[in-house]
Design an enzyme around this catalytic site. Structure first.
Site, PDB file in Angstrom:
ATOM      1  N   VAL A 134     -17.044  -4.011   1.246  1.00  0.00           N
ATOM      2  CA  VAL A 134     -18.232  -3.543   1.856  1.00  0.00           C
ATOM      3  C   VAL A 134     -19.135  -4.858   0.933  1.00  0.00           C
ATOM      4  O   VAL A 134     -20.008  -5.541   0.937  1.00  0.00           O
ATOM      5  CB  VAL A 134     -18.960  -2.748   1.749  1.00  0.00           C
ATOM      6  CG1 VAL A 134     -20.189  -2.278   2.401  1.00  0.00           C
ATOM      7  CG2 VAL A 134     -18.188  -2.004   3.207  1.00  0.00           C
ATOM      8  N   ALA A 135     -18.930  -4.338  -0.668  1.00  0.00           N
ATOM      9  CA  ALA A 135     -19.632  -4.897  -1.409  1.00  0.00           C
ATOM     10  C   ALA A 135     -19.871  -5.943  -2.173  1.00  0.00           C
ATOM     11  O   ALA A 135     -20.929  -7.328  -2.006  1.00  0.00           O
ATOM     12  CB  ALA A 135     -19.411  -3.901  -3.425  1.00  0.00           C
TER      13      ALA A 135
ATOM     14  N   ASP B 236     -13.238   4.323  -4.776  1.00  0.00           N
ATOM     15  CA  ASP B 236     -12.514   3.742  -4.638  1.00  0.00           C
ATOM     16  C   ASP B 236     -11.871   2.841  -5.038  1.00  0.00           C
ATOM     17  O   ASP B 236     -12.170   1.678  -6.201  1.00  0.00           O
ATOM     18  CB  ASP B 236     -13.807   2.790  -3.421  1.00  0.00           C
ATOM     19  CG  ASP B 236     -13.476   2.197  -1.899  1.00  0.00           C
ATOM     20  OD1 ASP B 236     -12.839   1.980  -1.716  1.00  0.00           O
ATOM     21  OD2 ASP B 236     -14.697   2.053  -0.614  1.00  0.00           O
TER      22      ASP B 236
ATOM     23  N   HIS C 267      -3.473  -1.218  -2.548  1.00  0.00           N
ATOM     24  CA  HIS C 267      -5.013  -1.492  -2.280  1.00  0.00           C
ATOM     25  C   HIS C 267      -5.983  -0.184  -2.992  1.00  0.00           C
ATOM     26  O   HIS C 267      -7.324  -0.608  -2.961  1.00  0.00           O
ATOM     27  CB  HIS C 267      -5.173  -1.265  -0.706  1.00  0.00           C
ATOM     28  CG  HIS C 267      -4.359  -2.996  -0.128  1.00  0.00           C
ATOM     29  ND1 HIS C 267      -5.226  -3.814  -0.083  1.00  0.00           N
ATOM     30  CD2 HIS C 267      -3.097  -3.298   0.139  1.00  0.00           C
ATOM     31  CE1 HIS C 267      -4.682  -4.630   0.260  1.00  0.00           C
ATOM     32  NE2 HIS C 267      -3.099  -4.392   0.847  1.00  0.00           N
TER      33      HIS C 267
ATOM     34  N   TYR D 242      32.274   8.711 -22.817  1.00  0.00           N
ATOM     35  CA  TYR D 242      33.297   7.291 -23.379  1.00  0.00           C
ATOM     36  C   TYR D 242      32.360   6.191 -22.134  1.00  0.00           C
ATOM     37  O   TYR D 242      32.036   5.709 -22.486  1.00  0.00           O
ATOM     38  CB  TYR D 242      34.099   8.195 -22.936  1.00  0.00           C
ATOM     39  CG  TYR D 242      35.222   7.062 -24.280  1.00  0.00           C
ATOM     40  CD1 TYR D 242      35.160   6.738 -25.248  1.00  0.00           C
ATOM     41  CD2 TYR D 242      36.271   6.410 -22.558  1.00  0.00           C
ATOM     42  CE1 TYR D 242      36.128   5.637 -25.733  1.00  0.00           C
ATOM     43  CE2 TYR D 242      36.449   5.431 -23.703  1.00  0.00           C
ATOM     44  CZ  TYR D 242      36.808   4.650 -24.923  1.00  0.00           C
ATOM     45  OH  TYR D 242      37.342   3.955 -25.475  1.00  0.00           O
ATOM     46  N   ASP D 243      33.062   6.034 -20.692  1.00  0.00           N
ATOM     47  CA  ASP D 243      33.264   5.134 -19.780  1.00  0.00           C
ATOM     48  C   ASP D 243      32.246   4.421 -19.220  1.00  0.00           C
ATOM     49  O   ASP D 243      31.529   6.476 -19.081  1.00  0.00           O
ATOM     50  CB  ASP D 243      34.271   5.286 -19.146  1.00  0.00           C
ATOM     51  CG  ASP D 243      35.800   5.615 -19.478  1.00  0.00           C
ATOM     52  OD1 ASP D 243      36.696   4.758 -19.681  1.00  0.00           O
ATOM     53  OD2 ASP D 243      36.214   6.582 -19.676  1.00  0.00           O
TER      54      ASP D 243
ATOM     55  N   ARG E  49      -9.430   8.434  11.228  1.00  0.00           N
ATOM     56  CA  ARG E  49      -8.660   9.458  10.862  1.00  0.00           C
ATOM     57  C   ARG E  49      -9.154  10.644  11.157  1.00  0.00           C
ATOM     58  O   ARG E  49      -9.049  11.276  10.208  1.00  0.00           O
ATOM     59  CB  ARG E  49      -8.193   9.544   9.544  1.00  0.00           C
ATOM     60  CG  ARG E  49      -7.944   8.499   8.863  1.00  0.00           C
ATOM     61  CD  ARG E  49      -7.657   7.982   7.208  1.00  0.00           C
ATOM     62  NE  ARG E  49      -7.759   7.203   6.576  1.00  0.00           N
ATOM     63  CZ  ARG E  49      -7.195   6.996   5.406  1.00  0.00           C
ATOM     64  NH1 ARG E  49      -8.305   7.558   4.744  1.00  0.00           N
ATOM     65  NH2 ARG E  49      -7.188   5.607   4.874  1.00  0.00           N
TER      66      ARG E  49
ATOM     67  N   ASP F 242       0.300  -1.211  -0.169  1.00  0.00           N
ATOM     68  CA  ASP F 242       0.037  -0.142   0.060  1.00  0.00           C
ATOM     69  C   ASP F 242       0.902   1.683  -0.250  1.00  0.00           C
ATOM     70  O   ASP F 242       1.917   1.875  -0.342  1.00  0.00           O
ATOM     71  CB  ASP F 242      -1.309  -0.204   1.359  1.00  0.00           C
ATOM     72  CG  ASP F 242      -2.467   0.594   0.606  1.00  0.00           C
ATOM     73  OD1 ASP F 242      -2.510   0.790  -0.517  1.00  0.00           O
ATOM     74  OD2 ASP F 242      -3.180   0.693   1.440  1.00  0.00           O
TER      75      ASP F 242
HETATM   76  C1  GDG Z   1      -8.638  -0.436   1.022  1.00  0.00           C
HETATM   77  C2  GDG Z   1      -9.123   0.366   0.328  1.00  0.00           C
HETATM   78  C3  GDG Z   1     -10.216  -1.752  -1.336  1.00  0.00           C
HETATM   79  C4  GDG Z   1     -16.843  -1.129   8.534  1.00  0.00           C
HETATM   80  N1  GDG Z   1     -17.315  -1.120   9.464  1.00  0.00           N
HETATM   81  C5  GDG Z   1     -17.061  -2.067  10.025  1.00  0.00           C
HETATM   82  C6  GDG Z   1     -16.078  -2.849   9.479  1.00  0.00           C
HETATM   83  N2  GDG Z   1     -15.805  -2.643   8.799  1.00  0.00           N
HETATM   84  C7  GDG Z   1     -14.251  -3.423   7.388  1.00  0.00           C
HETATM   85  C8  GDG Z   1     -15.659  -4.239   6.938  1.00  0.00           C
HETATM   86  C9  GDG Z   1     -14.659  -4.082   4.996  1.00  0.00           C
HETATM   87  C10 GDG Z   1     -13.589  -2.633   5.791  1.00  0.00           C
HETATM   88  O1  GDG Z   1     -14.259  -2.288   6.468  1.00  0.00           O
HETATM   89  C11 GDG Z   1     -13.741  -1.579   4.585  1.00  0.00           C
HETATM   90  O2  GDG Z   1     -12.979  -2.164   3.389  1.00  0.00           O
HETATM   91  P1  GDG Z   1     -13.256  -1.305   1.963  1.00  0.00           P
HETATM   92  O3  GDG Z   1     -12.721  -2.235   1.247  1.00  0.00           O
HETATM   93  O4  GDG Z   1     -14.850  -0.876   2.500  1.00  0.00           O
HETATM   94  O5  GDG Z   1     -12.335   0.554   1.982  1.00  0.00           O
HETATM   95  P2  GDG Z   1     -10.378   0.138   2.751  1.00  0.00           P
HETATM   96  O6  GDG Z   1     -10.923   0.718   4.599  1.00  0.00           O
HETATM   97  O7  GDG Z   1     -10.948   1.922   2.365  1.00  0.00           O
HETATM   98  O8  GDG Z   1      -9.735  -0.405   2.512  1.00  0.00           O
HETATM   99  C12 GDG Z   1     -10.394  -0.588  -0.640  1.00  0.00           C
HETATM  100  C13 GDG Z   1      -9.472  -2.553   0.318  1.00  0.00           C
HETATM  101  O9  GDG Z   1      -8.388  -1.610   1.184  1.00  0.00           O
HETATM  102  C14 GDG Z   1      -8.771  -3.547   0.278  1.00  0.00           C
HETATM  103  O10 GDG Z   1      -7.407  -3.659  -0.877  1.00  0.00           O
HETATM  104  O11 GDG Z   1     -11.296  -2.675  -0.881  1.00  0.00           O
HETATM  105  O12 GDG Z   1     -10.795  -0.159  -1.872  1.00  0.00           O
HETATM  106  O13 GDG Z   1      -9.531   1.541   0.070  1.00  0.00           O
HETATM  107  O14 GDG Z   1     -13.791  -5.122   4.911  1.00  0.00           O
HETATM  108  O15 GDG Z   1     -16.563  -4.976   6.520  1.00  0.00           O
HETATM  109  N3  GDG Z   1     -15.773  -4.313  10.320  1.00  0.00           N
HETATM  110  C15 GDG Z   1     -16.075  -4.786  11.160  1.00  0.00           C
HETATM  111  N4  GDG Z   1     -17.308  -3.601  12.043  1.00  0.00           N
HETATM  112  C16 GDG Z   1     -17.281  -2.289  11.911  1.00  0.00           C
HETATM  113  O16 GDG Z   1     -17.997  -1.952  12.348  1.00  0.00           O
HETATM  114  N5  GDG Z   1     -16.068  -5.635  11.971  1.00  0.00           N
END
Ligand code: GDG
Length: 690
Positions: free
Chosen positions: A329-330, A324, A124, A446-447, A263, A100
């Site tokens: 989450v998706a 993103d 990431h 040269y060199d 943050r 990252d």
């Molecule tokens: C970076 C990239 C990329 C959220 N609320 C709770 C909770 N979460 C967990 C979710 C998910 C994670 O946090 C968020 O992951 P994302 O992928 O949405 O986003 P970033 O943190 O920004 O991650 C991103 C990722 O790296 C991986 O390569 O997909 O694009 O920005 O797992 O479930 N988990 C718990 N409680 C919560 O309230 N336990």
């Protein structure tokens, strides 16, 4: 991954340690090597350069981006420390996998110290397009940091292509987009696409086990870290729009938005929090009844099992980031659809959209469009919902996080990549537009440029092929050739041995050639006696194979033969003596050069030759190509920026001001062949005024 495979985890423990406090480094199957960070590091490296500069810039949000030099300096320093810890703990590792945007310079620090290491990097977050990336004042450094790797991985193809565009346009690197390989001088990196997955089975299992919570209304769910890239205010406005456009959902649907604190030291994040608080208040104030509020907003984190229950029970997941890298989450939502299938509404700005095509894709900036997609999701029949979810579940189960790890490690362990030698077509692309039908003036070191570096300068002889290529250029009436070297003038003239060239010796302090008045810098007389004294002093320390080359007004202290571990000490002593004797010390390849500090270097020498030969309006008459491999050639690259096409040959360990890099002497020969064989120009350099 490490629990299953073993290895060493190197990272910041995530907290600031008090004096005397230590992190536990015991873990079952793997080792832990902490990199502690102090208060300033956390402020400038983590909250500063990582999260106030790289994060917004890479998400294509330059309006949120700050460029602060002090933050950059600390970022570089911390990256170097990570490299140090990695080298101490993983010297014999088969592969070092760097993660990252926080560690983009670490590979370069490791590569310099450990040329044989196998380094792989995964980003990431998105890699932005050229026009955004180049806003960063340290764009070159960041690119070079990554190109020190054997493999650079991105989430989706689009980011990989952005990266290759930047390497080509900003560094002048060679890029093969089909093979996905970048060559920058003697460094070659593979670029790959590795969309990250989730622990599918774990999420599915937790969804099956999670407690059911009674819910009167239908639920549209949002789950994010509280971050301006996630598009939370836009999402709330789109939901408001839904209630305006389709009033039938009033009283029956809620938007459940979870926002995990993140943050909060960064001002922008605090401001975003207030903005969301206010917006939720407004929309609820506008639509709420005594029994129903449209938005339920929770600013905290939840245990994962509870989260899985919420995913399972949500009718619609609203994943609408403005940008993103991927978005997990998706994927988690899809894994948790274990009974009545829900609908995923997904921003096309998320990396996930590249593969999750069965989701209802939206543009998060288009509020009406997003509102209509939510409406469609809420009214979609079961058959369509089931088909869409099933297709996505199949893919996410197959491409889970373990598959991602396997795929990445397999690529990381592949044989080192290489590119075919530079072709005529590529040289044509680089040079044709610049050279057009102008006469050419070639300046060649040269060199290390025309001959490979060897143990002793007397052994550096031109190969037959190189001599032919050189003569192929100098014989042409529309091409002049000058050799610009750190060697003494007589020495360079003799070793090249071709009468019709211009020779600049002693880094251009002495110049001679056809149609040019012999030049010797006027201040050199003051250095003749001093040079002798310095020679004596250097010879007195020259042991273990070190030796001094006297070149009239300049000297070179050679350390190539000295055992490697002690070269730095010799160089340091030599530099001190040179300074003491009123000379300027400059590092060269396995040598230190002593030059009179009279403000003259290869750059000025080149300009002198151009003006002498072609007059003050030389740039209207000739095009200029300069090729060199040495630190002293950097003076020429700097001088000629915007005035010439410049090439740096060989090792990419140091930065360059040249427009392009060439990997080796063989590539220089190909360049000379191109020059020698290009169609003839009508005018000669001295006559032309095109
Ligand atoms: C970076 C990239 C990329 C959220 N609320 C709770 C909770 N979460 C967990 C979710 C998910 C994670 O946090 C968020 O992951 P994302 O992928 O949405 O986003 P970033 O943190 O920004 O991650 C991103 C990722 O790296 C991986 O390569 O997909 O694009 O920005 O797992 O479930 N988990 C718990 N409680 C919560 O309230 N336990």
């Amino acid at each position: 991954m490490l629990r299953r495979r073993g290895g060493t985890w190197i990272g910041w423990p995530g907290v600031e340690l008090k004096k005397g406090e230590r992190v536990s480094t015991r873990a079952d199957a793997y080792r832990i090597a902490p990199v502690p960070l102090g208060e300033t590091d956390i402020a400038r490296y983590y909250h500063g350069f990582s999260n106030r500069t790289l994060w917004p810039l890479f998400h294509s949000l330059p309006g949120h981006t700050q460029f602060v030099r002090k933050d950059w300096n600390v970022y570089a320093d911390v990256n170097e420390r990570f490299a140090g810890v990695a080298m101490r703990h993983a010297r014999d590792a088969k592969l070092v996998w760097i993660h990252d945007y926080h560690l983009m310079l670490t590979p370069e620090f490791m590569r310099r110290a450990h040329p044989e290491a196998r380094l792989a990097f995964f980003l990431h977050i998105p890699f932005p397009p050229f026009d955004i990336f180049r806003l960063c004042p340290w764009d070159k450094e960041l690119l070079r940091g990554l190109i020190a790797c054997d493999l650079i991985g991105f989430q989706i193809e689009n980011y990989a292509h952005n990266f290759m565009d930047c390497a080509e346009q900003i560094l002048g690197a060679r890029v093969d987009r089909e093979a996905m390989i970048i060559e920058d001088g003697d460094r070659v990196a593979r670029v790959g696409v590795f969309p990250i997955g989730i622990e599918f089975d774990l999420f599915q299992e937790q969804a099956m086990k999670a407690r059911r919570e009674s819910q009167r209304e239908r639920v549209v769910l949002g789950v994010d870290r509280l971050d301006y890239t996630k598009g939370i205010p836009e999402r709330i406005r789109a939901f408001e729009r839904l209630l305006e456009l389709h009033p039938r959902h009033k009283g029956n649907v809620v938007l459940l938005q979870l926002a995990v604190p993140s943050r909060s030291q960064v001002t922008e994040y605090r401001e975003l929090k207030s903005e969301i608080d206010e917006l939720v208040g407004q929309v609820n104030g506008r639509f709420a009844t005594s029994t129903w509020s449209p938005i339920r907003y929770l600013y905290r984190s939840f245990p994962q099992e509870r989260l899985c229950g919420l995913y399972r029970d949500a009718d619609v997941a609203l994943v609408t980031p403005l940008r993103d890298g991927m978005n997990l989450v998706a994927k988690e939502y899809v894994a948790c659809q274990v009974d009545d299938p829900g609908v995923l509404v997904l921003s096309r700005m998320a990396g996930a959209a590249e593969t999750m095509r069965e989701a209802l894709q939206v543009n998060p900036f288009d509020l009406d469009g997003t509102a209509e997609a939510i409406h469609r999701a809420l009214t979609m029949d079961e058959e369509e919902r089931a088909s869409r979810i099933a297709a996505m579940r199949r893919r996410e189960r197959r491409d889970d996080v373990e598959a991602w790890v396997e795929h990445f490690l397999a690529a990381g362990n592949e044989e080192a990549a290489h590119l075919d030698p530079i072709s005529e077509r590529e040289l044509q692309q680089w040079l044709r537009g610049y050279v057009k039908s102008y006469p050419l003036c070639l300046f060649l070191d040269y060199d290390g440029t025309l001959t490979p570096l060897v143990s002793h300068p007397s052994k550096a002889k031109l190969s037959k092929e190189m001599r032919e290529a050189l003569m192929g250029c100098s014989r042409r009436v529309d091409t002049d050739v000058s050799i610009v070297s750190g060697r003494a003038l007589d020495d360079i003239r003799k070793i090249v041995g071709e009468p019709n060239l211009v020779y600049a010796g002693n880094h251009g302090l002495e110049i001679e050639g056809p149609e040019i008045a012999r030049f010797r810098h006027q201040d050199l007389v003051h250095y003749e006696a001093r040079a002798l004294e310095l020679f004596g002093a250097l010879e007195a320390i020259a042991n273990e194979g070190a030796w001094t080359e006297a070149k009239g007004p300049t000297l070179t202290f050679h350390i190539r033969e000295v055992p490697e571990a002690r070269q730095a000490r010799y160089a340091q002593k030599a530099r001190a003596l040179m300074t003491e004797h009123g000379y300027q010390a400059r590092d060269a390849h396995a040598a230190v050069e002593a030059r009179p500090p009279i403000g003259w270097d290869k750059g000025r020498a080149v300009l002198h030759i151009l003006r002498e030969r072609y007059g003050p309006n030389w740039s209207e008459r000739v095009r200029v190509i300069y090729v060199g491999d040495d630190q002293t050639d950097e003076d020429a690259f700097r001088f000629l920026a915007g005035l010439a096409m410049t090439f740096r040959v060989g090792s990419a360990d140091t930065p360059t001001g040249a427009l392009h890099r060439l990997p080796d002497v063989e590539a220089v020969r190909r360049l000379l062949d191109w020059v020698g064989m290009r169609p003839l120009t009508e005018a000669t350099p001295t006559q032309s005024s095109l």
